[in-house]
Design a protein around this motif. Structure first.
Motif, PDB file in Angstrom:
ATOM      1  N   SER A  71       4.072  -5.097   1.062  1.00 52.11           N
ATOM      2  CA  SER A  71       4.844  -3.946   1.553  1.00 52.11           C
ATOM      3  C   SER A  71       5.652  -3.307   0.432  1.00 52.11           C
ATOM      4  O   SER A  71       5.786  -2.078   0.367  1.00 52.11           O
ATOM      5  CB  SER A  71       5.784  -4.406   2.678  1.00 52.11           C
ATOM      6  OG  SER A  71       5.059  -4.899   3.782  1.00 52.11           O
ATOM      7  N   MET A  72       6.196  -4.126  -0.459  1.00 51.26           N
ATOM      8  CA  MET A  72       6.977  -3.592  -1.579  1.00 51.26           C
ATOM      9  C   MET A  72       6.119  -2.713  -2.477  1.00 51.26           C
ATOM     10  O   MET A  72       6.598  -1.690  -2.991  1.00 51.26           O
ATOM     11  CB  MET A  72       7.574  -4.737  -2.400  1.00 51.26           C
ATOM     12  CG  MET A  72       8.761  -5.426  -1.766  1.00 51.26           C
ATOM     13  SD  MET A  72       9.407  -6.754  -2.820  1.00 51.26           S
ATOM     14  CE  MET A  72       9.856  -5.824  -4.299  1.00 51.26           C
ATOM     15  N   SER A  73       4.859  -3.089  -2.671  1.00 43.60           N
ATOM     16  CA  SER A  73       3.995  -2.289  -3.538  1.00 43.60           C
ATOM     17  C   SER A  73       3.753  -0.903  -2.957  1.00 43.60           C
ATOM     18  O   SER A  73       3.539   0.059  -3.703  1.00 43.60           O
ATOM     19  CB  SER A  73       2.661  -3.011  -3.752  1.00 43.60           C
ATOM     20  OG  SER A  73       1.897  -3.045  -2.556  1.00 43.60           O
ATOM     21  N   VAL A  74       3.793  -0.790  -1.635  1.00 41.40           N
ATOM     22  CA  VAL A  74       3.622   0.505  -0.983  1.00 41.40           C
ATOM     23  C   VAL A  74       4.915   1.307  -1.030  1.00 41.40           C
ATOM     24  O   VAL A  74       4.919   2.505  -1.322  1.00 41.40           O
ATOM     25  CB  VAL A  74       3.150   0.327   0.478  1.00 41.40           C
ATOM     26  CG1 VAL A  74       3.089   1.668   1.194  1.00 41.40           C
ATOM     27  CG2 VAL A  74       1.796  -0.360   0.521  1.00 41.40           C
ATOM     28  N   ASN A  75       6.029   0.653  -0.763  1.00 46.12           N
ATOM     29  CA  ASN A  75       7.311   1.353  -0.647  1.00 46.12           C
ATOM     30  C   ASN A  75       7.991   1.607  -1.982  1.00 46.12           C
ATOM     31  O   ASN A  75       8.674   2.630  -2.155  1.00 46.12           O
ATOM     32  CB  ASN A  75       8.251   0.563   0.267  1.00 46.12           C
ATOM     33  CG  ASN A  75       7.732   0.443   1.677  1.00 46.12           C
ATOM     34  OD1 ASN A  75       7.117   1.369   2.208  1.00 46.12           O
ATOM     35  ND2 ASN A  75       7.939  -0.702   2.317  1.00 46.12           N
ATOM     36  N   TYR A  76       7.849   0.679  -2.924  1.00 43.40           N
ATOM     37  CA  TYR A  76       8.569   0.783  -4.197  1.00 43.40           C
ATOM     38  C   TYR A  76       7.656   0.899  -5.408  1.00 43.40           C
ATOM     39  O   TYR A  76       8.155   1.079  -6.524  1.00 43.40           O
ATOM     40  CB  TYR A  76       9.494  -0.431  -4.372  1.00 43.40           C
ATOM     41  CG  TYR A  76      10.511  -0.571  -3.277  1.00 43.40           C
ATOM     42  CD1 TYR A  76      11.637   0.236  -3.231  1.00 43.40           C
ATOM     43  CD2 TYR A  76      10.341  -1.509  -2.263  1.00 43.40           C
ATOM     44  CE1 TYR A  76      12.569   0.114  -2.215  1.00 43.40           C
ATOM     45  CE2 TYR A  76      11.263  -1.645  -1.239  1.00 43.40           C
ATOM     46  CZ  TYR A  76      12.380  -0.832  -1.218  1.00 43.40           C
ATOM     47  OH  TYR A  76      13.297  -0.949  -0.212  1.00 43.40           O
ATOM     48  N   GLY A  77       6.368   0.776  -5.222  1.00 41.29           N
ATOM     49  CA  GLY A  77       5.442   0.908  -6.330  1.00 41.29           C
ATOM     50  C   GLY A  77       4.980  -0.428  -6.879  1.00 41.29           C
ATOM     51  O   GLY A  77       5.626  -1.458  -6.695  1.00 41.29           O
ATOM     52  N   TYR A  78       3.847  -0.397  -7.550  1.00 47.21           N
ATOM     53  CA  TYR A  78       3.260  -1.612  -8.100  1.00 47.21           C
ATOM     54  C   TYR A  78       4.089  -2.193  -9.242  1.00 47.21           C
ATOM     55  O   TYR A  78       4.248  -3.406  -9.354  1.00 47.21           O
ATOM     56  CB  TYR A  78       1.840  -1.331  -8.603  1.00 47.21           C
ATOM     57  CG  TYR A  78       0.851  -1.074  -7.498  1.00 47.21           C
ATOM     58  CD1 TYR A  78       0.413  -2.103  -6.679  1.00 47.21           C
ATOM     59  CD2 TYR A  78       0.343   0.195  -7.269  1.00 47.21           C
ATOM     60  CE1 TYR A  78      -0.495  -1.882  -5.664  1.00 47.21           C
ATOM     61  CE2 TYR A  78      -0.574   0.437  -6.253  1.00 47.21           C
ATOM     62  CZ  TYR A  78      -0.988  -0.601  -5.454  1.00 47.21           C
ATOM     63  OH  TYR A  78      -1.879  -0.377  -4.444  1.00 47.21           O
ATOM     64  N   ALA A  79       4.590  -1.333 -10.109  1.00 48.13           N
ATOM     65  CA  ALA A  79       5.287  -1.815 -11.304  1.00 48.13           C
ATOM     66  C   ALA A  79       6.498  -2.666 -10.947  1.00 48.13           C
ATOM     67  O   ALA A  79       6.676  -3.767 -11.471  1.00 48.13           O
ATOM     68  CB  ALA A  79       5.696  -0.636 -12.181  1.00 48.13           C
ATOM     69  N   LYS A  80       7.338  -2.174 -10.058  1.00 46.21           N
ATOM     70  CA  LYS A  80       8.548  -2.918  -9.686  1.00 46.21           C
ATOM     71  C   LYS A  80       8.190  -4.249  -9.023  1.00 46.21           C
ATOM     72  O   LYS A  80       8.849  -5.266  -9.266  1.00 46.21           O
ATOM     73  CB  LYS A  80       9.419  -2.072  -8.759  1.00 46.21           C
ATOM     74  CG  LYS A  80      10.041  -0.858  -9.438  1.00 46.21           C
ATOM     75  CD  LYS A  80      10.888  -0.053  -8.475  1.00 46.21           C
ATOM     76  CE  LYS A  80      11.496   1.164  -9.168  1.00 46.21           C
ATOM     77  NZ  LYS A  80      12.303   1.992  -8.234  1.00 46.21           N
ATOM     78  N   THR A  81       7.157  -4.235  -8.196  1.00 46.75           N
ATOM     79  CA  THR A  81       6.742  -5.473  -7.524  1.00 46.75           C
ATOM     80  C   THR A  81       6.243  -6.506  -8.530  1.00 46.75           C
ATOM     81  O   THR A  81       6.613  -7.689  -8.465  1.00 46.75           O
ATOM     82  CB  THR A  81       5.640  -5.175  -6.491  1.00 46.75           C
ATOM     83  OG1 THR A  81       6.090  -4.145  -5.598  1.00 46.75           O
ATOM     84  CG2 THR A  81       5.298  -6.410  -5.691  1.00 46.75           C
ATOM     85  N   LEU A  82       5.415  -6.075  -9.462  1.00 45.32           N
ATOM     86  CA  LEU A  82       4.868  -7.002 -10.459  1.00 45.32           C
ATOM     87  C   LEU A  82       5.941  -7.472 -11.438  1.00 45.32           C
ATOM     88  O   LEU A  82       5.906  -8.623 -11.898  1.00 45.32           O
ATOM     89  CB  LEU A  82       3.717  -6.345 -11.215  1.00 45.32           C
ATOM     90  CG  LEU A  82       2.479  -6.008 -10.369  1.00 45.32           C
ATOM     91  CD1 LEU A  82       1.412  -5.334 -11.223  1.00 45.32           C
ATOM     92  CD2 LEU A  82       1.914  -7.253  -9.704  1.00 45.32           C
ATOM     93  N   LEU A  83       6.895  -6.611 -11.766  1.00 45.09           N
ATOM     94  CA  LEU A  83       7.994  -7.031 -12.634  1.00 45.09           C
ATOM     95  C   LEU A  83       8.808  -8.142 -11.971  1.00 45.09           C
ATOM     96  O   LEU A  83       9.171  -9.139 -12.607  1.00 45.09           O
ATOM     97  CB  LEU A  83       8.893  -5.841 -12.965  1.00 45.09           C
ATOM     98  CG  LEU A  83       8.353  -4.835 -13.986  1.00 45.09           C
ATOM     99  CD1 LEU A  83       9.252  -3.604 -14.046  1.00 45.09           C
ATOM    100  CD2 LEU A  83       8.229  -5.475 -15.362  1.00 45.09           C
TER     101      LEU A  83
END
Length: 529
Positions: free
Chosen positions: A163-175
């Motif tokens: 859900s975070m990858s959809v709402n906040y983007g892939y970069a922030k989630t992977l970081l």
């Protein structure tokens, strides 16, 4: 429609990315003009197998029907969205032009390495984890919880990260996930200083949380690859994941021997930073995680989750029929598409459960029924895993010749056959060892890697061009949940009924899954087009 420069315009349609595509009776070359309609930039197969030619960025399309996508909080991953959240139509064309490959090669390589690191953070500790737990006073029960803690940590966050990858983007989630992997490695390195086996369980849980991005990386791969080649690229991701889990134990053994083996374990004990056979793999994981953080921050950019153009325009009759089938209700109250998604998750549980049980009891079974030493049995399993990773490199060619659905049900039968080769044995440890080798090849080299890849590819195709982060997160959740539960259930069945009953249960599940796939193959094929 009339003649327009290069050929007869037979019809038009708007694809899922929102680009107006024009079907011509004659195939023009790239860069050829269509008069007022723009310049041809590339070709794409439509749902009814006609060839559609994409108009230029500066062309308005026939009848001025090109519309900008409505991107409220949604953007396709291979697009660079402006602050106004209006997706650039040029990026839409780029997405279609790269339909036969990867539209974001750099991003795909980065998420592949993240996948490798996540599984390395488990596999690299296998050779030394039991000696560490035992040296801290832990029992085999404690070790069981230590192994499960990693997958339990992954269970906790896979839907959340999706859900975070959809709402906040892939970069922030992977970081965030890689930062937790870095912390988990440092915590693991202090287990000897703390002197409690529970601290090992804690560190493994943190590492599991850090690795909970399987849904995120699979969603990204789904959005930057064409649907027709989706299984191939999913296969590469699974190969990287498989290699991280099955090949890095060798690296852990190298670190152990390089740091002095058992003789170097007590040296400098009590200091904050100690380099020995137990801590060196942990520090290595933390260093690699730190490097990955820098790479993501610099090169991954602000990639967002996917979006779908809500104004899709006209679609072909075939696509309309598929959409009608997808939204029709089934006897269990779900739409056909939702029922197929649920079915893929259940197949994923069967696939992951079978290999998790084999991992839990396979070595013990090899020793008790085949007279194999644990180290030799482990080497056989690792070699079969390596073979499976190599096979997955050619998954695209395999799928093109066999088909996704056929590949899936045949892989399930392959796993059932492999498990069948190690049952109906005598209780003595004098059974022919080749049967264990055949079972490992059928399960680890062929059945599991191909079945897992085919399941993920089919799942992604059925979900379609919608934000896949959340659903891929739940798909990864079912896999991790299955690994934990089947490991525990197998232990109870083995204790009270016998180890053969465990493998008979897995054979039954694999056969039921294959039959279910065969019964629904027509519907699955239609929805995955």
């Amino acid at each position: 429609m009339g003649q327009n420069g290069v050929g007869n315009i037979e019809k038009e349609a708007t694809n899922v990315e929102g680009s107006v595509l024009t079907i011509l009776s004659e195939q023009p070359s790239s860069g050829e003009s269509l008069g007022n309609n723009g310049t041809i930039k590339g070709s794409e197969k439509f749902a009814d197998s006609d060839t559609l030619y994409v108009l230029a960025e500066n062309g308005n399309g026939y009848g001025n029907q090109v519309e900008e996508p409505d991107c409220e909080n949604e953007c396709i991953s291979d697009m660079k969205c402006e602050p106004s959240d209006i997706c650039d139509s040029k990026s839409i064309l780029t997405s279609v032009m790269t339909a036969d490959g990867i539209s974001d090669v750099t991003g795909f390589f980065i998420v592949s390495f993240v996948t490798f690191l996540g599984n390395m953070s488990s596999g690299i500790f296998f050779p030394t984890m039991w000696p560490l737990v035992e040296s801290l006073g832990g029992s085999t029960v404690t070790f069981g919880y230590t192994v499960s803690a990693y997958f339990f940590g992954r269970i906790l966050v896979t839907p959340l990260f999706g859900s975070m990858s959809v709402n906040y983007g892939y970069a922030k989630t992977l970081l965030l996930s890689n930062f937790l992997t870095l912390i988990g490695g440092l915590v693991y390195a202090q287990c000897q200083n703390v002197g409690m086996p529970e601290f090992v369980i804690l560190s493994r849980t943190i590492l599991g949380i850090g690795s909970g991005t399987l849904g995120v990386t699979r969603a990204f791969a789904s959005e930057v690859t064409a649907q027709r080649n989706r299984t191939q690229y999913m296969g590469w991701l699974v190969a990287v994941q498989y290699a991280g889990l099955t090949m890095t134990p060798f690296l852990g053994s190298v670190f152990f021997n390089w740091c002095g083996g058992e003789e170097g374990l007590d040296a400098n004990q009590g200091k904050l930073f100690v380099l020995n056979g137990y801590t060196s793999p942990a520090y290595f994981v933390s260093i690699v995680a730190a490097i990955t953080l820098v790479v993501i921050f610099i090169h991954f950019g602000d990639r967002k989750g996917s979006c779908v153009n809500k104004k899709q325009g006209r679609i072909s009759k075939k696509r309309a029929a598929i959409n009608e089938l997808a939204t029709s209700k089934t006897c269990i109250g779900l739409t056909t598409r939702d029922a197929c998604i649920l079915g893929c998750m259940l197949v994923n549980i069967a696939v992951k459960g079978a290999v998790a049980t084999f991992e839990t009891l396979g070595i013990k079974y090899a020793k008790s029924h085949f007279g194999l030493h644990s180290s030799r049995a482990g080497s056989i399993v690792s070699l079969c895993g390596l073979i499976g990773s190599v096979i997955l490199i050619f998954i695209g060619e395999i799928e093109r010749k066999v088909g996704n659905i056929n590949l899936l049900w045949s892989s399930m039968l392959m796993m059932a056959s492999g498990l069948g080769s190690i049952v109906l044995l005598t209780e003595e440890n004098e059974n022919p060892q080749w049967r264990f080798v055949v079972g490992c090849i059928m399960v680890y080299s062929i059945g599991y890697p191909l079945g897992q890849t085919a399941t993920l590819g089919l799942f992604s195709k059925i979900v379609g061009r919608v934000p896949q982060g959340t659903l891929q997160g739940w798909m990864a959740f079912t896999g991790s949940f299955s690994r934990v539960m089947f490991s525990l259930i197998a232990g109870y069945i083995e204790t009270y009924l016998g180890i053969s009953y465990v493998f008979w249960l897995l054979i039954l599940l694999s056969c039921v899954s294959a039959v279910g796939i065969l019964l629904g193959r027509d519907t699955l094929s239609r929805l995955s087009e």
